[in-house]
Enzyme design. Structure first.
Site, PDB file in Angstrom:
ATOM      1  N   HIS A   1      24.011 -11.634 -34.517  1.00 61.11           N
ATOM      2  CA  HIS A   1      23.619 -12.548 -34.278  1.00 61.11           C
ATOM      3  C   HIS A   1      23.419 -13.717 -33.320  1.00 61.11           C
ATOM      4  O   HIS A   1      22.619 -14.295 -32.485  1.00 61.11           O
ATOM      5  CB  HIS A   1      23.797 -14.002 -35.538  1.00 61.11           C
ATOM      6  CG  HIS A   1      23.448 -15.296 -36.000  1.00 61.11           C
ATOM      7  ND1 HIS A   1      21.949 -15.687 -36.842  1.00 61.11           N
ATOM      8  CD2 HIS A   1      23.535 -16.125 -35.378  1.00 61.11           C
ATOM      9  CE1 HIS A   1      21.809 -16.720 -37.183  1.00 61.11           C
ATOM     10  NE2 HIS A   1      22.078 -17.022 -35.437  1.00 61.11           N
ATOM     11  N   GLU A   2      24.347 -13.295 -32.742  1.00 54.29           N
ATOM     12  CA  GLU A   2      24.801 -14.793 -31.586  1.00 54.29           C
ATOM     13  C   GLU A   2      24.003 -14.228 -30.378  1.00 54.29           C
ATOM     14  O   GLU A   2      22.898 -14.369 -29.406  1.00 54.29           O
ATOM     15  CB  GLU A   2      25.970 -14.770 -31.465  1.00 54.29           C
ATOM     16  CG  GLU A   2      27.043 -15.817 -32.538  1.00 54.29           C
ATOM     17  CD  GLU A   2      25.840 -17.163 -32.354  1.00 54.29           C
ATOM     18  OE1 GLU A   2      25.288 -17.689 -31.578  1.00 54.29           O
ATOM     19  OE2 GLU A   2      26.091 -17.564 -33.403  1.00 54.29           O
TER      20      GLU A   2
ATOM     21  N   CYS B   1      21.516 -21.158 -38.976  1.00 50.97           N
ATOM     22  CA  CYS B   1      21.523 -21.063 -37.684  1.00 50.97           C
ATOM     23  C   CYS B   1      21.170 -22.404 -37.221  1.00 50.97           C
ATOM     24  O   CYS B   1      20.652 -23.355 -38.078  1.00 50.97           O
ATOM     25  CB  CYS B   1      20.909 -20.166 -37.046  1.00 50.97           C
ATOM     26  SG  CYS B   1      20.565 -20.214 -34.813  1.00 50.97           S
TER      27      CYS B   1
ATOM     28  N   HIS C   1      20.523 -13.994 -29.712  1.00 58.73           N
ATOM     29  CA  HIS C   1      20.488 -15.340 -29.133  1.00 58.73           C
ATOM     30  C   HIS C   1      19.358 -15.272 -27.648  1.00 58.73           C
ATOM     31  O   HIS C   1      19.039 -15.466 -26.808  1.00 58.73           O
ATOM     32  CB  HIS C   1      20.971 -16.620 -29.676  1.00 58.73           C
ATOM     33  CG  HIS C   1      20.900 -17.060 -30.335  1.00 58.73           C
ATOM     34  ND1 HIS C   1      19.828 -17.962 -31.448  1.00 58.73           N
ATOM     35  CD2 HIS C   1      22.095 -17.804 -31.413  1.00 58.73           C
ATOM     36  CE1 HIS C   1      19.919 -18.499 -32.540  1.00 58.73           C
ATOM     37  NE2 HIS C   1      20.766 -18.067 -32.611  1.00 58.73           N
TER      38      HIS C   1
END
Ligand code: NI
Length: 181
Positions: A146-147, A104, A150
């Protein structure tokens, strides 16, 4: 002006904005959002990332880029067109998860094996406001998860049982190169 691109500072884990739930984008056509997208493209290309989310540059908005391409950081990443993903949702997931190595840009120098759903059904708006419904599989599904994390204030470190399960980039490189040899 949205035809100029700026390289933005990528914030590191520990910054409060990276632990916040981001707000929906309501003004896709605004100059601010257009400029943010242009700047994110510049920033992620410069950093050899396969994705970047708005909170990583301090904008608490539900927007990220997927830009998978092989690089030194991700030697086996497939080459895919850049996608602008706005107000994303996951509607359905496979029962199955698989482990894969992640890094990341906001957790510099670390890698870890993270479980992600193999297949996901998603929807999102692109930068023209057009809605897309897609099924993603494998690495693109991993980037999306993953994004999206965020946007919900989660980095991959929070997906680990122990923070110490993350290894240094250098150790990863040696392990990964052996595994894929
Ligand atoms: Ni990240």
């Amino acid at each position: 002006m949205s035809d100029s691109r700026n390289n933005l500072t990528i914030l590191q884990r520990g910054e409060p904005v990276l632990a916040q739930v981001a707000d929906a984008v309501t003004d896709i056509d605004s100059e601010k959002v257009k400029q943010l997208i242009a700047d994110l493209k510049q920033t992620v290309a410069e950093a050899n990332g396969v994705g970047i989310a708005a909170p990583q540059v301090g904008e608490s908005l539900r927007l990220f880029l997927m830009c998978s391409a092989p690089s030194e950081r991700y030697p086996d990443a497939p080459l895919l067109p850049i996608s602008v993903i706005i107000n994303p949702e996951i509607h359905q997931t496979s029962a199955q998860q698989e482990l894969g190595w992640e890094g990341c840009l906001s957790v510099k120098g670390k890698r870890a094996l993270i479980p992600r759903y193999t297949n996901i059904k998603v929807s999102y708006l692109d930068d023209t406001g057009t809605k897309h419904n897609k099924t993603l599989t494998g690495f693109p599904a991993r980037i999306f998860q993953h994004e999206l994390d965020h946007l919900d204030g989660i980095t991959f470190i929070e997906r680990l049982d122990n923070e110490s399960d993350a290894i240094d980039e250098q150790q990863w490189r040696e392990r990964y190169m052996n595994e894929s040899a």
